[in-house]
Design a protein around this motif. Structure first.
Motif, PDB file in Angstrom:
ATOM      1  N   ARG A   1       8.474  15.949   1.201  1.00 18.58           N
ATOM      2  CA  ARG A   1       7.424  15.174   1.855  1.00 18.58           C
ATOM      3  C   ARG A   1       7.854  13.712   1.830  1.00 18.58           C
ATOM      4  NH1 ARG A   1       2.332  16.283  -1.766  1.00 18.58           N
ATOM      5  NH2 ARG A   1       3.432  18.123  -2.497  1.00 18.58           N
ATOM      6  N   THR A   2       7.008  12.809   2.283  1.00 19.72           N
ATOM      7  CA  THR A   2       7.380  11.402   2.306  1.00 19.72           C
ATOM      8  C   THR A   2       6.366  10.559   1.547  1.00 19.72           C
ATOM      9  OG1 THR A   2       6.255  11.080   4.428  1.00 19.72           O
ATOM     10  CG2 THR A   2       8.624  11.528   4.481  1.00 19.72           C
TER      11      THR A   2
ATOM     12  N   SER B   1       9.535   4.660   4.659  1.00 25.74           N
ATOM     13  CA  SER B   1       9.344   6.047   4.226  1.00 25.74           C
ATOM     14  C   SER B   1      10.459   6.463   3.271  1.00 25.74           C
ATOM     15  CB  SER B   1       9.322   6.990   5.439  1.00 25.74           C
ATOM     16  OG  SER B   1       8.207   6.705   6.254  1.00 25.74           O
ATOM     17  N   PHE B   2      10.069   7.193   2.233  1.00 21.51           N
ATOM     18  CA  PHE B   2      11.009   7.645   1.206  1.00 21.51           C
ATOM     19  C   PHE B   2      10.838   9.150   1.000  1.00 21.51           C
ATOM     20  CE2 PHE B   2       9.944   3.246   0.468  1.00 21.51           C
ATOM     21  CZ  PHE B   2      11.177   2.648   0.238  1.00 21.51           C
ATOM     22  N   PRO B   3      11.827   9.960   1.413  1.00 18.34           N
ATOM     23  CA  PRO B   3      11.727  11.413   1.201  1.00 18.34           C
ATOM     24  C   PRO B   3      11.733  11.756  -0.277  1.00 18.34           C
ATOM     25  CG  PRO B   3      13.467  10.851   2.788  1.00 18.34           C
ATOM     26  CD  PRO B   3      13.062   9.579   2.118  1.00 18.34           C
ATOM     27  N   VAL B   4      10.860  12.692  -0.654  1.00 18.70           N
ATOM     28  CA  VAL B   4      10.731  13.059  -2.068  1.00 18.70           C
ATOM     29  C   VAL B   4      10.286  14.507  -2.167  1.00 18.70           C
ATOM     30  CG1 VAL B   4       8.333  12.266  -2.172  1.00 18.70           C
ATOM     31  CG2 VAL B   4       9.678  12.389  -4.276  1.00 18.70           C
ATOM     32  N   LYS B   5      10.695  15.161  -3.236  1.00 23.83           N
ATOM     33  CA  LYS B   5      10.233  16.511  -3.537  1.00 23.83           C
ATOM     34  C   LYS B   5       9.488  16.499  -4.866  1.00 23.83           C
ATOM     35  CE  LYS B   5      13.638  19.329  -1.046  1.00 23.83           C
ATOM     36  NZ  LYS B   5      14.653  20.410  -1.177  1.00 23.83           N
ATOM     37  N   ALA B   6       8.363  17.191  -4.894  1.00 21.54           N
ATOM     38  CA  ALA B   6       7.574  17.323  -6.118  1.00 21.54           C
ATOM     39  C   ALA B   6       7.655  18.763  -6.600  1.00 21.54           C
ATOM     40  CB  ALA B   6       6.120  16.928  -5.867  1.00 21.54           C
TER      41      ALA B   6
ATOM     42  N   ASP C   1       3.552  19.974   8.868  1.00 19.91           N
ATOM     43  CA  ASP C   1       4.726  19.189   9.258  1.00 19.91           C
ATOM     44  C   ASP C   1       5.926  19.411   8.339  1.00 19.91           C
ATOM     45  OD1 ASP C   1       3.429  18.031  11.446  1.00 19.91           O
ATOM     46  OD2 ASP C   1       2.550  16.466  10.185  1.00 19.91           O
ATOM     47  N   VAL C   2       5.906  20.473   7.566  1.00 17.48           N
ATOM     48  CA  VAL C   2       7.027  20.810   6.684  1.00 17.48           C
ATOM     49  C   VAL C   2       7.588  22.160   7.101  1.00 17.48           C
ATOM     50  CG1 VAL C   2       7.741  21.320   4.325  1.00 17.48           C
ATOM     51  CG2 VAL C   2       6.079  19.503   4.760  1.00 17.48           C
ATOM     52  N   ARG C   3       8.909  22.220   7.329  1.00 17.19           N
ATOM     53  CA  ARG C   3       9.537  23.488   7.710  1.00 17.19           C
ATOM     54  C   ARG C   3       9.794  24.325   6.479  1.00 17.19           C
ATOM     55  NH1 ARG C   3      11.434  26.364  11.564  1.00 17.19           N
ATOM     56  NH2 ARG C   3      10.746  24.834  13.081  1.00 17.19           N
ATOM     57  N   ARG C   4       9.323  25.561   6.528  1.00 12.36           N
ATOM     58  CA  ARG C   4       9.516  26.513   5.444  1.00 12.36           C
ATOM     59  C   ARG C   4      10.331  27.691   5.975  1.00 12.36           C
ATOM     60  NH1 ARG C   4       7.698  25.358   0.444  1.00 12.36           N
ATOM     61  NH2 ARG C   4       7.071  27.502   0.105  1.00 12.36           N
ATOM     62  N   SER C   5      11.070  28.368   5.126  1.00 12.13           N
ATOM     63  CA  SER C   5      11.842  29.536   5.545  1.00 12.13           C
ATOM     64  C   SER C   5      12.124  30.422   4.344  1.00 12.13           C
ATOM     65  CB  SER C   5      13.159  29.114   6.210  1.00 12.13           C
ATOM     66  OG  SER C   5      13.993  28.448   5.291  1.00 12.13           O
TER      67      SER C   5
ATOM     68  N   GLU D   1       0.855  -1.186   0.000  1.00 12.36           N
ATOM     69  CA  GLU D   1       0.000   0.000   0.000  1.00 12.36           C
ATOM     70  C   GLU D   1       0.889   1.234   0.000  1.00 12.36           C
ATOM     71  OE1 GLU D   1      -3.152   0.053  -0.439  1.00 12.36           O
ATOM     72  OE2 GLU D   1      -3.515  -2.108  -0.230  1.00 12.36           O
ATOM     73  N   LEU D   2       0.384   2.335  -0.558  1.00 12.94           N
ATOM     74  CA  LEU D   2       1.184   3.564  -0.658  1.00 12.94           C
ATOM     75  C   LEU D   2       0.321   4.773  -0.340  1.00 12.94           C
ATOM     76  CD1 LEU D   2       3.801   4.541  -3.284  1.00 12.94           C
ATOM     77  CD2 LEU D   2       1.814   6.021  -3.019  1.00 12.94           C
ATOM     78  N   ASP D   3       0.899   5.701   0.422  1.00 12.73           N
ATOM     79  CA  ASP D   3       0.258   7.002   0.621  1.00 12.73           C
ATOM     80  C   ASP D   3       1.329   8.079   0.643  1.00 12.73           C
ATOM     81  OD1 ASP D   3       0.766   8.027   3.598  1.00 12.73           O
ATOM     82  OD2 ASP D   3       0.471   5.870   3.708  1.00 12.73           O
ATOM     83  N   VAL D   4       0.915   9.315   0.368  1.00  6.28           N
ATOM     84  CA  VAL D   4       1.841  10.444   0.265  1.00  6.28           C
ATOM     85  C   VAL D   4       1.423  11.497   1.286  1.00  6.28           C
ATOM     86  CG1 VAL D   4       2.820  12.196  -1.258  1.00  6.28           C
ATOM     87  CG2 VAL D   4       2.139   9.976  -2.187  1.00  6.28           C
ATOM     88  N   SER D   5       2.376  11.994   2.065  1.00 10.12           N
ATOM     89  CA  SER D   5       2.074  13.029   3.050  1.00 10.12           C
ATOM     90  C   SER D   5       1.814  14.359   2.352  1.00 10.12           C
ATOM     91  CB  SER D   5       3.232  13.184   4.043  1.00 10.12           C
ATOM     92  OG  SER D   5       4.407  13.617   3.376  1.00 10.12           O
ATOM     93  N   ASP D   6       1.035  15.212   3.011  1.00  4.15           N
ATOM     94  CA  ASP D   6       0.713  16.521   2.442  1.00  4.15           C
ATOM     95  C   ASP D   6       1.905  17.461   2.546  1.00  4.15           C
ATOM     96  OD1 ASP D   6      -1.840  15.776   1.814  1.00  4.15           O
ATOM     97  OD2 ASP D   6      -2.691  16.476   3.707  1.00  4.15           O
ATOM     98  N   ALA D   7       2.068  18.278   1.548  1.00  2.00           N
ATOM     99  CA  ALA D   7       3.111  19.298   1.558  1.00  2.00           C
ATOM    100  C   ALA D   7       2.872  20.244   0.393  1.00  2.00           C
ATOM    101  CB  ALA D   7       4.508  18.686   1.457  1.00  2.00           C
TER     102      ALA D   7
END
Length: 397
Positions: A163-164, A212-217, A344-348, A151-157
């Motif tokens: 995100r993961t 968990s696999f970190p990824v950027k979209a 849950d994502v740090r922005r700056s 099963e697969l799901d993607v965290s919000d970001a």
């Protein structure tokens, strides 16, 4: 994947009933031509192709050379089946089948439903006399879900934030699997995985494990993610691959901090006093808001307030902050860094606060005494009182 077992060839009726699951008894067009069918696995997986292997043989004692004109696999035994709804696979052939020869054909078949199912192999032979002979052979398989399941799901970001992609492996077997290797990939250029592989020693029967696999979209939308699971079961190395249509959409109007109403004044000792509001212009809450002065050429953070922890700011709300900085040379801006956490994502980001000419000007020294020529304030007040009282006494006389 099981190696196709050998099937005993025998002369049968035009249409026979299947025997052992996955291995069909031979079917015959006449006393000479027979069909033997086997499958690559008796337990295929839903929506994953397996191979149906069919062999047509013309007996040595046959006097005729046939031509194989039609080969297909269908859900029904009736040769006049609906090609759009009931056909599972078809081969375009026109091959001679001489006496004493045989021909073998492979079909790639995919079944959607689980459970025991029967499919039918159809073959049409053309005799030298123009007669068409039709052979139908049933093959029974037990379609079951793979073990372990994926099963697969993607965290919000927000777009551009890391995100993961979370892959869950569920071992539905009664026994443990080992040497687990989970890998992810995508043909889309919009996804960049920082880590593409995870391993685990064992997974007990009935247990689940998350990877968990970190990824950027770089874009918002749905993109294919291929997950490959390799594992060992009772000494056999197995591989399961699934492709998911993963959702990388951006949250609706996520929390975002902007600095508003910022003013700069010069305080005692030439220290700049920066005041303003950290406004959340999004509809979701943000956390851990920190505003700070960034040291650089001609600028440095100053006490007593080099940075300011604002904390949480609810959606469409704001909170005040105060900072101190010192400028040297011809610097006219103060870089201010804004950090916060949303979903849950740090922005700056860093923004330059412009300092007005009035604030840059050297401040006028504060007066050291009262209004009467620099006399200390208390003695001056007492002297004025004496004069006023003395004048009042003279007037009363």
């Amino acid at each position: 994947m099981r190696t196709p077992s050998a099937s005993v060839v025998a002369v049968c009726l035009l249409l026979v009933v299947s025997g052992v699951a996955g291995v069909a008894a031979p079917a015959a067009a006449d006393t000479f031509v027979t069909m033997t069918t086997d499958v690559s696995t008796e337990d295929p997986v839903p929506d994953e192709a397996f191979t149906v292997t069919t062999t047509l043989a013309n007996d040595d004692d046959s006097d005729d050379t046939y031509r194989v004109t039609d080969l297909s696999v269908a859900e029904v035994s009736n040769r006049n089946y609906d090609e759009d709804d009931e056909e599972l696979a078809v081969l375009d052939v026109s091959d001679p089948l001489e006496p004493g020869s045989e021909r073998t054909y492979d079909f790639s078949v995919t079944l959607e439903d689980t459970g025991e199912q029967t499919v039918y192999v159809h073959a049409t032979l053309l005799s030298p006399r123009g007669e068409r002979k039709h052979i139908v052979q049933p093959v029974t398989v037990d379609v079951d879900r793979p073990d372990p399941q994926l099963e697969l799901d993607v965290s919000d970001a927000v777009v551009g934030a890391e995100r993961t992609v979370n892959v869950t492996v569920a071992n539905g077997l009664d026994t443990a699997v080992s040497q687990i290797d989970v890998r992810v990939s995508s043909p889309s250029e919009a996804l960049a995985f920082r880590t593409s592989g995870r391993v685990r020693a064992t997974l007990a029967g009935g247990d689940t494990a998350a990877f968990s696999f970190p990824v950027k979209a770089t874009e918002s939308g749905q993109f294919p993610v291929e997950v490959t699971l390799a594992y060992s079961l009772e000494g056999d190395r197995r591989t399961v691959t699934r492709t998911f249509d993963a959702d990388f959409s951006e949250p609706q109007n996520p929390g975002e901090i902007r600095l508003t109403g910022v003013s700069v004044t010069r305080g005692p000792g030439g220290v700049l006093q920066i005041a303003g509001s950290a406004a959340n212009v999004g509809s979701t809450d943000v956390e851990s808001v920190l505003v700070s002065v960034v040291d650089g050429d001609g600028v440095r953070a100053a006490d007593p307030q080099p940075d300011y922890f604002v904390g949480g700011v609810e959606g469409s709300d704001f909170a005040s902050f105060d900072l101190n900085a010192e400028l040297t040379g011809d610097r006219t801006t103060v870089p201010v860094r804004v950090e916060y956490v949303v979903d849950d994502v740090r922005r700056s980001y860093t923004t330059d606060v412009r300092v007005s000419q009035a604030a840059l000007a050297t401040p006028t020294p504060e007066p050291q005494g009262g209004p009467l020529g620099g006399l200390p304030l208390l003695p001056t007040v007492l002297a004025v009182l004496v004069v006023v009282l003395g004048g009042a006494l003279v007037l009363r006389r």
